[in-house]
Design an enzyme around this catalytic site. Structure first.
Site, PDB file in Angstrom:
ATOM      1  NE  ARG A   1      -3.300  -2.387  -4.881  1.00 39.86           N
ATOM      2  CZ  ARG A   1      -4.163  -2.868  -3.991  1.00 39.86           C
ATOM      3  NH1 ARG A   1      -4.150  -4.150  -3.712  1.00 39.86           N
ATOM      4  NH2 ARG A   1      -5.023  -2.083  -3.386  1.00 39.86           N
TER       5      ARG A   1
ATOM      6  CB  THR B   1       3.293   5.949  -8.343  1.00 36.98           C
ATOM      7  OG1 THR B   1       4.080   5.565  -7.219  1.00 36.98           O
ATOM      8  CG2 THR B   1       2.542   4.741  -8.869  1.00 36.98           C
TER       9      THR B   1
ATOM     10  CG  HIS C   1       0.221  -0.159  -8.316  1.00 43.52           C
ATOM     11  ND1 HIS C   1       0.603   1.151  -8.430  1.00 43.52           N
ATOM     12  CD2 HIS C   1      -0.576  -0.204  -7.213  1.00 43.52           C
ATOM     13  CE1 HIS C   1       0.045   1.865  -7.449  1.00 43.52           C
ATOM     14  NE2 HIS C   1      -0.668   1.053  -6.695  1.00 43.52           N
TER      15      HIS C   1
ATOM     16  NE  ARG D   1       3.305 -12.208  -2.477  1.00 43.92           N
ATOM     17  CZ  ARG D   1       3.324 -10.954  -2.951  1.00 43.92           C
ATOM     18  NH1 ARG D   1       4.369 -10.171  -2.756  1.00 43.92           N
ATOM     19  NH2 ARG D   1       2.306 -10.477  -3.633  1.00 43.92           N
TER      20      ARG D   1
ATOM     21  CD  GLN E   1       3.074   6.933  -4.163  1.00 46.26           C
ATOM     22  OE1 GLN E   1       2.431   6.954  -3.116  1.00 46.26           O
ATOM     23  NE2 GLN E   1       2.537   7.275  -5.324  1.00 46.26           N
TER      24      GLN E   1
HETATM   25  C1  FNR Z   1      -0.168  -0.507  -3.141  1.00 43.83           C
HETATM   26  N1  FNR Z   1       0.800   0.064  -3.957  1.00 43.83           N
HETATM   27  C2  FNR Z   1       0.946   1.437  -3.985  1.00 43.83           C
HETATM   28  N2  FNR Z   1       1.920   2.012  -4.747  1.00 43.83           N
HETATM   29  C3  FNR Z   1       2.100   3.349  -4.759  1.00 43.83           C
HETATM   30  O1  FNR Z   1       2.988   3.826  -5.451  1.00 43.83           O
HETATM   31  N3  FNR Z   1       1.298   4.140  -3.985  1.00 43.83           N
HETATM   32  C4  FNR Z   1       0.306   3.654  -3.222  1.00 43.83           C
HETATM   33  O2  FNR Z   1      -0.392   4.387  -2.529  1.00 43.83           O
HETATM   34  C5  FNR Z   1       0.087   2.256  -3.214  1.00 43.83           C
HETATM   35  N4  FNR Z   1      -0.934   1.701  -2.491  1.00 43.83           N
HETATM   36  C6  FNR Z   1      -1.055   0.335  -2.417  1.00 43.83           C
HETATM   37  C7  FNR Z   1      -2.041  -0.215  -1.617  1.00 43.83           C
HETATM   38  C8  FNR Z   1      -2.130  -1.595  -1.467  1.00 43.83           C
HETATM   39  C9  FNR Z   1      -3.171  -2.169  -0.555  1.00 43.83           C
HETATM   40  C10 FNR Z   1      -1.211  -2.437  -2.138  1.00 43.83           C
HETATM   41  C11 FNR Z   1      -1.243  -3.937  -1.964  1.00 43.83           C
HETATM   42  C12 FNR Z   1      -0.258  -1.892  -2.974  1.00 43.83           C
HETATM   43  C13 FNR Z   1       1.719  -0.775  -4.731  1.00 43.83           C
HETATM   44  C14 FNR Z   1       2.969  -1.138  -3.932  1.00 43.83           C
HETATM   45  O3  FNR Z   1       3.815  -0.023  -3.791  1.00 43.83           O
HETATM   46  C15 FNR Z   1       3.776  -2.237  -4.650  1.00 43.83           C
HETATM   47  O4  FNR Z   1       4.034  -1.836  -5.977  1.00 43.83           O
HETATM   48  C16 FNR Z   1       3.026  -3.565  -4.660  1.00 43.83           C
HETATM   49  O5  FNR Z   1       2.484  -3.836  -3.391  1.00 43.83           O
HETATM   50  C17 FNR Z   1       3.944  -4.704  -5.067  1.00 43.83           C
HETATM   51  O6  FNR Z   1       3.232  -5.886  -5.235  1.00 43.83           O
HETATM   52  P1  FNR Z   1       3.209  -7.063  -4.129  1.00 43.83           P
HETATM   53  O7  FNR Z   1       4.593  -7.577  -4.014  1.00 43.83           O
HETATM   54  O8  FNR Z   1       2.707  -6.465  -2.870  1.00 43.83           O
HETATM   55  O9  FNR Z   1       2.267  -8.071  -4.680  1.00 43.83           O
END
Ligand code: FNR
Length: 380
Positions: free
Chosen positions: A282, A173, A279, A314, A145
């Protein structure tokens, strides 16, 4: 370790009179909360703004019930998928999640070992706490990524290193060109990067190290601040994508697409695939649920384009719904991070095993013998 069919997994638990591991997402999250300090737990569990998008992601799955089909003859099932040459024994991969050293010391190494053991591929984050070469040395099935840092020299180095280390695709991303407003972290006054977490790719870059007066191992804060200042890149546009093609011949997917027009534009620009994602809620709070965006995107790009999806997956039923609605595979995010928090490599393997078992039983009982048989008619 191959992934066992769902009935084998459940029978083993019944015959043992139970399992040491949590069962079900809420139970994993609760156990992770007990294992972690508040600030790191909040960093993982929290989202942007009022966390409306986080809730919307989950609610979108609840809003779309399955319509199981009976008497199909599902004694034999095949859960495996292959996306752009990357195979998985189940229709999910491990999403890129940064700063895993705040969850557990072995961080990405534990993820890589679980990935190698189960065969479920990982997508290594640019913001990981382990150098990409050290993860590659464990030889998990892997993509990389990319956060396209604002600093062009460092961005190019990162892509070339990932290519050289045998990552099979670049997942760029595009929804995190700067960090969003995240109230839990603001309340906790907690930005893990300031402690050097998640900056291993910078710290392993010779050009970056050459700019420092003293190396990160001796003087962490100045190195962390320099890396943080190189991160944001809100100037990035579609026109820049051609440069990525000069740095690597690997397939490129754009992660964070939420609209039909952006999805079409990505494919027109020669991208090899799309990851529909917000994401995990987030970044842009109040934005569309990822599952709803998936339906819009798949509709726009047709059946042949590579479309993955994450955010809110989930349960086994969630995986089946997302694939039925057009995802070639989904990415698992927070659930495996909780597995890491609870039990390291073994915890991640338990999360993967349980989820695959649930996917398998859901397919078996819904009339699908293979992932390719999951179609939109299975979802109301
Ligand atoms: C992420 N996600 C994320 N995505 C990405 O492209 N690079 C990154 O470094 C991160 N870092 C990251 C840290 C944390 C703590 C979380 C929870 C998520 C997003 C991740 O790839 C993904 O899109 C989400 O986690 C999907 O949502 P759910 O299913 O975890 O709620």
């Amino acid at each position: 370790m191959a992934l066992d069919p769902g009935n084998v997994v459940q029978n083993a638990i019944y015959l043992s009179g139970g399992t040491e591991w949590p069962i079900g997402y809420e139970a994993w999250e609760a156990r992770a909360r007990e294992s972690l300090d508040r600030a790191p737990f909040d960093y993982v569990a929290g989202g942007a703004g009022a966390e409306e998008t986080m809730r919307a992601n989950l609610e979108a799955f609840r809003r779309r019930p399955l319509r199981p089909r009976m008497l199909v003859g599902t004694a034999e099932r095949d859960l495996s998928v292959e996306v752009l040459g990357l195979r998985s024994p189940a229709p999910f991969f491990l999403a890129p999640v940064g700063v895993l050293s705040i969850v557990r010391d072995d961080a990405e190494r534990a993820v890589a070992r679980a990935s190698t053991a189960t065969g479920v591929p990982l997508i290594l984050s640019s913001a990981s706490s382990t150098a990409l070469e050290d993860v590659a040395a464990l030889d998990p099935p892997r993509w990389f990524q990319l956060y396209w840092w604002g600093d062009p020299e460092l961005a190019e180095n990162l892509v070339r290193r990932a290519d050289a280390a045998g990552y099979g695709a670049i997942v760029l991303t595009v929804d995190t060109l700067t960090l969003a407003w995240r109230p839990r972290d603001l309340r906790n006054g907690y930005l893990p990067f300031l402690n050097g977490a998640g900056l291993a790719q910078f710290f392993a870059d010779e050009a970056f190290r050459g700019r420092l007066e003293s190396p990160p191992e001796e003087s962490l804060l100045p190195a962390s601040l320099m890396a943080l200042s190189a991160f944001p890149n809100l100037a990035l546009t579609w026109d820049d994508l051609a440069r990525l093609r000069e740095w690597t011949s690997l397939p490129v997917l754009l992660k964070g697409i939420l609209r039909a027009d952006d999805a079409r534009r990505a494919l027109d620009a020669g991208m090899d695939g799309i990851v529909v994602s917000n994401h995990g809620g987030r970044q842009v709070d109040g934005s569309i649920a990822a599952l709803d965006a998936l339906v819009e995107v798949r509709d726009a790009v047709g059946p042949d384009a590579v479309v993955l999806m994450d955010s809110g997956v989930r349960t086994g039923a969630d995986v089946v719904k997302a694939v039925a609605l057009g995802a070639d595979a989904v990415l698992l995010g927070r659930p495996y991070v909780y597995g890491l928090a609870v039990g390291g490599q073994e915890g991640i393997e338990a999360v993967i095993t349980q989820l695959a078992a649930e996917v398998d039983l859901t397919m078996a009982l819904s009339g699908a013998r293979a992932v390719a048989e999951l179609d939109p008619s299975l979802v109301a």
